[in-house]
Write a protein that holds these residues in place. Structure first.
Motif, short mmCIF file in Angstrom:
data_model
loop_
_atom_site.label_atom_id
_atom_site.label_comp_id
_atom_site.label_asym_id
_atom_site.label_seq_id
_atom_site.Cartn_x
_atom_site.Cartn_y
_atom_site.Cartn_z
N GLY A 69 -26.76 15.92 84.34
CA GLY A 69 -25.55 15.92 83.53
C GLY A 69 -24.45 16.74 84.15
O GLY A 69 -24.59 17.30 85.25
N CYS A 70 -23.33 16.77 83.46
CA CYS A 70 -22.22 17.60 83.91
C CYS A 70 -21.36 18.00 82.73
O CYS A 70 -21.43 17.39 81.65
CB CYS A 70 -21.37 16.90 84.97
N VAL A 71 -20.58 19.04 82.92
CA VAL A 71 -19.60 19.46 81.93
C VAL A 71 -18.23 19.45 82.61
O VAL A 71 -18.06 20.08 83.66
CB VAL A 71 -19.89 20.87 81.40
N ILE A 72 -17.31 18.73 82.04
CA ILE A 72 -15.95 18.66 82.58
C ILE A 72 -15.05 19.50 81.69
O ILE A 72 -14.87 19.20 80.52
CB ILE A 72 -15.45 17.20 82.61
N ASP A 73 -14.52 20.56 82.25
CA ASP A 73 -13.67 21.45 81.46
C ASP A 73 -12.25 21.38 82.03
O ASP A 73 -12.05 21.62 83.21
CB ASP A 73 -14.21 22.88 81.55
N GLY A 74 -11.31 21.07 81.19
CA GLY A 74 -9.93 21.02 81.65
C GLY A 74 -9.34 19.62 81.68
O GLY A 74 -8.22 19.43 82.16
N CYS A 75 -10.07 18.65 81.16
CA CYS A 75 -9.51 17.29 81.13
C CYS A 75 -8.34 17.25 80.14
O CYS A 75 -8.48 17.67 78.99
CB CYS A 75 -10.58 16.30 80.70
N PRO A 76 -7.19 16.77 80.57
CA PRO A 76 -6.06 16.70 79.65
C PRO A 76 -6.41 15.89 78.40
O PRO A 76 -7.02 14.83 78.51
CB PRO A 76 -4.99 15.98 80.49
N PRO A 77 -6.06 16.41 77.25
CA PRO A 77 -6.38 15.72 76.00
C PRO A 77 -5.66 14.38 75.92
O PRO A 77 -4.57 14.21 76.45
CB PRO A 77 -5.89 16.68 74.92
N GLY A 78 -6.31 13.46 75.24
CA GLY A 78 -5.67 12.17 75.02
C GLY A 78 -6.15 11.07 75.93
O GLY A 78 -5.96 9.89 75.63
N ILE A 82 -4.59 16.41 69.36
CA ILE A 82 -5.73 15.63 68.89
C ILE A 82 -6.82 16.62 68.55
O ILE A 82 -6.91 17.67 69.19
CB ILE A 82 -6.22 14.63 69.98
N ARG A 83 -7.61 16.35 67.52
CA ARG A 83 -8.69 17.29 67.24
C ARG A 83 -9.86 16.59 66.55
O ARG A 83 -9.68 15.64 65.80
CB ARG A 83 -8.21 18.47 66.39
N ASP A 84 -11.03 17.09 66.86
CA ASP A 84 -12.24 16.64 66.19
C ASP A 84 -12.37 17.51 64.95
O ASP A 84 -12.84 18.63 65.01
CB ASP A 84 -13.44 16.80 67.13
N TYR A 85 -11.88 16.99 63.84
CA TYR A 85 -11.77 17.81 62.62
C TYR A 85 -13.10 17.96 61.89
O TYR A 85 -13.21 18.76 60.97
CB TYR A 85 -10.73 17.18 61.67
#
Lengths: 353, 353, 353, 353
Positions: A24-33, D117-120
């Motif tokens: 697996g992986c964790v992606i931190d910092g992906c622009p929201p949306g 955007i948010r996961d509420y």
């Protein structure tokens, strides 16, 4: 960055061993949306999949990717995106022999020297299986770069052992053959070569090129955050990589300045020996990188090695191994290009005037 | 790490422009107790000094280094060590022309695209002057590695334009000629070649190799903190670098697995195609890296370029420039090797079992 | 970040000891184009200057700051900005006694335990002199934040020993007295208190508050990059700090939820117990932080301590020391607020959608 | 470090939302060889578990932790350790109301301002559910510190609303009551207080202390990597934290230097107002930290707030919420202490002389 995390602003942390329950992986910092679906990720994964042809390892993984977090209503939320893929075709078999031996050319010996303990099953963490998550994370970077800037990234096989295929004859043909060869006329030769190689039990190296188009100018940073330095690190971090070139690369050694320097007119640059990067910063030209992959060391042909007691043994590697890991490297090289560009776009946004 | 800081545990942050008042660096993480003197640092600097022979730029800097902090009673204290060197031979002259022009093959254009402002005097931050501080910081790393592990680092010129000099005939001869050429018989040919080149006004590329001996096994880390990935980044971050190889490098593309894999016996490895690194971790063999440098772009021979208004202009670069930057690259490549190994030794100490 | 570097995107690396030749810092990541002058920086430095009144240490430094790099035509260029200040009033005197003793409450003992070597002259690296560079670097952040967003940062003395001065009676009076006291009526009492304290030879703690207005909403990041977590780290990293509060701080322990939660109407928030931060992210309200500083440990009143041989000795500290370090902490606290906000603005720009 | 990664050498990256399929973390940098079992991790998790008593949220999670990677034959291998816990009691219910409203005192508003955007669902990423993984990762750090140095970490409830419980009467009683109260005589009063509070629908804050014993001297680093600065950041990063104190904390404001400074004799320090840290470096004394937690904002008592259209609405929060989040904070505070100490031990090993 370092260790198992890649990138500074678009950070990818991968985990998992070849024969563990999952990778697996964790992606931190992906622009929201960003809109993304598991299916889109899977499509990229299928391009690197083992078992794509008879010329690669016959391990067959479903590679069904689960988006565990950071994703809501089909879009990235800005919080960390964890991806998980179960290992379904990790054959349980007798590892007694490999457990006690160091395969020459392999990470067995160095992991043992470093950690004093190793998960020897299928290469553990040093298995090419790890690159799956690079491609998965790269799928997000790739999509965002395309939507935001129209960046297009395309890799191809430039050399397979002695056979050079670096001249791109037909861009559209690359995806149509199992080698990512851009030269349709070469494909039968490659197949013949690989069939003979597989029969011989030996392996061979490869060179893979990648080009990124529509890269905005201004990415990269002096002095240690240069775009080319980060690309070099990214490519060299791929399993089996032994060399990296930007633009003219080693050919620039015997070039003269009048030949190498890319002149500019109002129509743009006249040549691209620089590979799209000057002073560590993108110029707006195509970014071009070439990576050398060594031949697989895991062979059924015996060789001399040591066991964990320091005794000399004859090593014969069984199991499913690619006779040329470079064949499947194209999507991985593309993914690393995407990850580096993505990270640098975000870094550049932070520090613009 | 990134930007103007190099390393994670042995961190070097450099600053300064070619024609500013001074250049300097801050070394954070140097183990306390290391004995070091300004004179020892200066000795390393003299090896890279401009003006060493008629074949390099005639800028002559004293390079008297001041240790501003982190140093007490001749020893490192564990707090940040700042080094400072004044720029004494930065000629004040008319920069009106260069101020408005982008020299092809140079960072002028990309800095301007990135920052919208640039210190054009002598190349500013993108000048090779910056590498001075790499060598200065490298001097500390080098000494510590030698004292602690007996690590010895030696670089040499492996190719100058079309002239190959990679076969080391005589290690002791390297320091005895201005090219760092390991092949005494080649030196007259190199001189002849350089004299003709300088006369022509053109420039040429070079390839520089470096070897590190007595590197302990276990340095490096999966997956993105691999020793070879960090070396690739380090070398590619040097001005004018366009390619990096570890061990067999691009030659491994056409090797077969039976040739490439380095067999082991009780006496050790039989070959070293890996360049001392397996799976991103040092094996205890010599670490071997090769770096390609492009030809200088700053030539008195005119070429086509643009100015800041986007108008086409003929560009002619005056001033003091090396016809082959690779000639002076050997101490820089050695310094980067030292910085990477040092950083990885400290990282390894942190995370051992 | 860590060690001697602060920040991720706006990175400040400080160096220098109290009695070394100079102190300095390198600012990496300053947006290009920012206009700044040495004089502007010096104005901030004068606010924290020692010798500002009889209530603080009588060391008198010119604090003439030199901008060594990253600065051209009066503007930041985007490359690292090095600032340097010479130590001119570091009195050379006999350090034989302090050299062998560990002053209780001081870093003497822990530096020695950590490094096995220490620059004992004037506290070396652990001297409050280091905070000079925080203020210098903060001057740039502060100016940029004001120009870009209209951010205004104001600190004040909230408590001096037993005397509470936290209620702001008159914002304009803060800069008009040597205590940064916002309550003009309290100033004579503070002076009287300090005069008596100085006579007694003892010292006292202080509490300093800081407010940042016009901070844009959205700064900060879950989970370990929270704005309040970074502010806590920033304030606690100042010499002598022992506690940090955001908004209601420790008072929120005995609040009820109906009291603490800040209700919102169309006119905005009705209260600000949160101190402008919710879930680690700025809400657009004023960001409010309070920091506790311990009393100086360097006293002429004797106490029991050890020397480097482990023998018990009576410790008496001579030299010029502030009887209340908190008096001069206001500009430092403001600087740290500016550095944190600046870093987070750049980080936020990187990762917006 | 930053964002969703904590630590530099012992790095913990957490991911997952309250109502997503799972939460998890990746631990990178765990020394190889550490023996650990899922059961040991689970035991720590049970201490923080929701539903431990009637005084906390009634959400009941199994918290069965899966070790996905970096673990072989019961031991850490040195490669990244991924932990995964499925969310089994995330009730699916109608979120239509909360979807459009910003609960005062909550991260709803700021996440929306930051990300758009948010996961509420259940607070998404800002839910206290995230702290589960801190405790899980902390379990490894804690065990290693105990085995390596005999470090013992113990937290306790020091104040619940107006009720002070900070005097430790009986260390052994802490684990025997649902409040982690060290004062057995206070437990009935706490129960009575909480029962009344729950009935009222309101919430209250709390203060939690933690002590670490047998911490080796020398941990921490000047100037921005101070042990106390990192502890402050760690504690403030916990949900609902509003204040942090080291040692005497805010009480040191009104202390005099002769009282605060901890004198030393051959038998050791005579007092511990410093909280075990001098100049940012551990002294070998007990490390003592106190953290303030605000009252929960999620109440069934209505208040004024806004919806996403900016309209004023009456907000009433349903669902399962702790009337005092501080009650369950003790194991989290302990975990953060363990993570910080662990990281600093590894950092110190890297940079010793």
């Amino acid at each position: 960055m370092s260790f198992n995390t890649f990138g500074l602003m678009f950070r990818v942390t991968t985990f998992g061993e070849s024969h563990g329950p999952a990778i697996g992986c964790v992606i931190d910092g992906c622009p929201p949306g960003l809109e993304i679906s598991p299916q889109e990720i899977k499509e990229e994964l299928e391009r690197r999949a083992t078992g794509r042809s008879r010329h690669t390892s016959q391990r067959r993984e479903q590679d069904d990717v689960q988006i565990v977090s950071g994703w809501f209503d089909g879009r990235a939320t800005g919080t960390p995106i964890a991806l998980l893929i179960e290992n379904t075709d990790a054959r349980s078999r007798d590892y007694e022999q490999i457990k006690r031996q160091f395969r020459p050319g392999h990470a067995d010996y160095t992991y043992w020297k470093k950690y004093g303990i190793r998960d020897y099953r299928g290469g553990g963490r040093s298995s090419a299986r790890e690159t799956t998550m690079r491609v998965a994370a790269g799928a997000l970077a790739r999509k965002w770069l395309r939507l935001e800037f129209g960046v297009e990234i395309q890799g191809w096989l430039a050399q397979l052992g002695p056979l050079r295929t670096d001249e791109v004859m037909d861009w559209d043909s690359i995806e149509g053959n199992p080698f990512f060869c851009p030269h349709p006329g070469m494909v039968p030769k490659l197949e013949e070569f690989m069939d003979a190689l597989r029969k011989s039990g030996d392996s061979v190296g490869a060179r893979v090129n990648v080009i990124a188009r529509n890269v905005p100018a201004g990415l990269g940073a002096p002095v240690y955050g240069k775009l080319d330095a980060d690309l070099a690190s990214a490519m060299m971090s791929i399993n089996a990589a032994k060399g990296v070139e930007i633009g003219a690369g080693f050919a620039s050694v015997s070039q003269q300045g009048t030949e190498h320097r890319d002149e500019m007119t109002k129509e743009g640059f006249l040549t691209n020996h620089a590979g799209g990067i000057l002073g560590g910063i993108s110029s707006g030209q195509d970014v071009v990188v070439s990576t050398a992959f060594k031949p697989t060391s895991s062979l059924r042909l015996p060789c001399r090695g040591l066991d964990i007691d320091g005794e000399e043994v004859e090593i014969v590697t069984k199991g499913r191994h690619d006779p040329c890991v470079g064949i499947r490297a194209t999507p991985i090289v593309e993914a690393m290009m995407a990850l580096v560009l993505m990270d640098h776009v975000l870094r550049h946004r932070a520090q613009s005037g």
